[in-house]
Write an enzyme that holds these catalytic residues in place. Structure first.
Site, PDB file in Angstrom:
ATOM      1  N   ARG A 261       0.840  -1.199   0.000  1.00 11.53           N
ATOM      2  CA  ARG A 261       0.000   0.000   0.000  1.00 11.53           C
ATOM      3  C   ARG A 261       0.873   1.246   0.000  1.00 11.53           C
ATOM      4  NH1 ARG A 261      -4.849  -1.730   4.269  1.00 11.53           N
ATOM      5  NH2 ARG A 261      -5.296  -3.727   3.268  1.00 11.53           N
ATOM      6  N   ARG A 276       2.326   1.162  10.318  1.00 10.23           N
ATOM      7  CA  ARG A 276       1.777   1.536   9.010  1.00 10.23           C
ATOM      8  C   ARG A 276       2.889   1.409   7.986  1.00 10.23           C
ATOM      9  NH1 ARG A 276      -3.019   4.007   8.217  1.00 10.23           N
ATOM     10  NH2 ARG A 276      -3.119   4.567  10.417  1.00 10.23           N
ATOM     11  N   GLU A 348      -6.580  -0.823  15.501  1.00  7.28           N
ATOM     12  CA  GLU A 348      -7.200  -1.783  14.585  1.00  7.28           C
ATOM     13  C   GLU A 348      -6.221  -2.878  14.170  1.00  7.28           C
ATOM     14  OE1 GLU A 348      -8.316  -2.242   9.946  1.00  7.28           O
ATOM     15  OE2 GLU A 348      -8.122  -0.198  10.733  1.00  7.28           O
ATOM     16  N   SER A 351     -10.474  -5.849  10.135  1.00 11.31           N
ATOM     17  CA  SER A 351     -11.674  -5.162   9.682  1.00 11.31           C
ATOM     18  C   SER A 351     -12.489  -6.173   8.890  1.00 11.31           C
ATOM     19  CB  SER A 351     -11.294  -3.960   8.815  1.00 11.31           C
ATOM     20  OG  SER A 351     -12.398  -3.134   8.571  1.00 11.31           O
ATOM     21  N   ARG A 390       0.730  -6.199  12.843  1.00 12.98           N
ATOM     22  CA  ARG A 390       0.102  -5.645  14.051  1.00 12.98           C
ATOM     23  C   ARG A 390      -0.068  -6.713  15.125  1.00 12.98           C
ATOM     24  NH1 ARG A 390      -3.703  -0.461  12.656  1.00 12.98           N
ATOM     25  NH2 ARG A 390      -2.175   0.528  11.277  1.00 12.98           N
TER      26      ARG A 390
END
Length: 425
Positions: A261, A276, A348, A351, A390
């Site tokens: 990403r 991130r 988070e 999801s 994570r």
């Protein structure tokens, strides 16, 4: 993509849904464009009828020996054919305009999704697990660098910002997390492990609604293929342009892949550590269901992702995303947020979204019910099961010891060769 017939029949509902998402009304503009398309199709149909009638009249004129009339009709047919060709080109342009507009309209939230502007309006459903009591919790990058097993500066020299090098037992711990998750989801949750391409075509990303709206979030190769932002893309596209039997559903698939990403909108956020990243690993869950089962499947998928954190002994909470924070293609989304002692907050880690037939319309993925003539669009769901980076951060921070070592959660020890504690070399 939304059904144009539904938009025509429910313009107020669409604009209400867009307002809840913080987007301007669009129903009347779409309907006007669709009416223009329908009017143009009527003109084309009339031209084709005229051409057919004139073609028949040519034969009659020739049969009766009226060559002058036949020549006039032949000339007329030629002119009509030219008009039809021009009209068909106009039709393609109108269709392209309509499809482009529809492709940029987000999905309609379910009625029970909370209305809100951003993450501050998300609604907590439940908290699970006990948060560890640590006198002085360090963040993962402090722990990893002190162990000599996590490098950011060298990664930046090789690849730039937002990359990490893991070494030794920490690298193995990340691998162990992935193997554990796959074994859990395939062995107990009924998902089929699937190895998928990491490079995909435009059509695949359109099918899962990353294109055209979110191109800046992606990495594209020089030959035009795209690096996947998540295994949701190839996994969901397994059913593209297919018609399934209802008896084949549900289909449940999972994959462990790297994800790529650009983090185009994340400037200044989470720059320290590996929260991130441009490249990270994730176990993805995808379900393909019929129209009647997708809501129940959403609850099931979320429970599967939660079970990962339960087995790891990590505290977490589940929140329902509000309309303003929910993804473009989702009708409803649960976020699972894991407790990170180093930050003193929940972040988070998964999801899980139900998309209804939104993606299926973009992929032309259908199913047929025995005894029914009409086909239906499948319903699609996707969720993280979970993000490895994570999860690694959460294990490091929750299982840290005062001396800087990290206790390996019991469920991961078989994947770590029996190692119980990670210490500096």
């Amino acid at each position: 993509m939304l059904d144009i017939k539904w938009i025509r029949d429910n313009p107020a509902k669409l604009d209400e849904a867009l307002e809840k998402r913080g987007a301007p009304p669009a129903a009347m503009d779409i309907i006007k464009l669709d009416e223009r398309r329908r009017d143009h199709l009527k003109i084309l149909q009339d031209l084709q009828n005229r051409r057919n009638d004139a073609s028949k009249a040519i034969g009659k004129a020739k049969g009766s020996g009226d060559n002058e009339q036949a020549e006039a009709l032949i000339e007329e047919v030629g002119k009509i054919k030219a008009e039809i060709q021009d009209g068909e080109e106009t039709e393609r342009r109108i269709d392209a305009d309509l499809q482009d507009v529809l492709a940029r309209i987000p999905n309609v939230p379910l009625d029970d999704v909370p209305t809100g502007a951003d993450e501050a309006d998300n609604v907590e459903i439940r908290k699970v697990g006990e948060r560890p009591r640590l006198n002085s919790a360090k963040e993962h990058f402090e722990l990893g660098e002190a162990l000599g097993m996590m490098e950011f500066e060298q990664a930046a020299k090789i690849s730039g910002a937002r990359f990490t090098i893991l070494k030794g037992p920490l690298a193995r711990l990340e691998r162990a997390l992935g193997q554990f998750m796959l074994d859990l989801h395939t062995g107990e949750h009924g998902y089929e492990e699937t190895a998928v391409p990491l490079l995909v075509r435009d059509e695949a990303l359109f099918g899962t609604n990353q294109l055209p709206k979110f191109a800046e979030d992606l990495f594209q190769t020089t030959e035009g293929r795209w690096m996947i932002p998540t295994a949701e893309v190839p996994l969901t596209n397994l059913v593209r342009e297919r018609t399934l039997d209802a008896a084949e559903l549900p289909i449940r698939v999972t994959a462990l892949t790297p994800c790529f990403r650009s983090e185009a909108g994340a400037a200044g956020r989470d720059q320290r550590g590996m929260l991130r990243q441009h490249q990270f690993y994730k176990v993805e869950l995808v379900s393909i269901t019929d129209a009647d089962s997708s809501i129940a499947e959403h609850e099931r998928m979320t429970a599967c992702a939660e079970e990962v954190l339960k087995r790891l002994g990590l505290a977490y909470r589940v929140v329902t995303l509000c309309t303003g924070d929910m993804g473009f293609g989702a009708r409803k989304t649960y976020d699972i947020e894991v407790w990170l002692p180093g930050q003193g907050t929940y972040r988070e880690i998964s999801s899980c979204s139900v998309c209804g037939d939104f993606q299926a319309r973009r992929m032309n993925a259908r199913y047929k019910v025995a005894g029914e003539k009409a086909q239906r669009f499948v319903h699609t769901l996707n969720g993280s099961g979970v993000a490895l980076g994570r999860a690694l951060i959460a294990v490091m921070e929750n299982y840290q010891n005062a001396d800087g070592s990290i206790t390996v959660p019991e469920v991961l020890r078989p994947y770590m060769g029996g190692l119980e504690t990670i210490t500096a070399a």
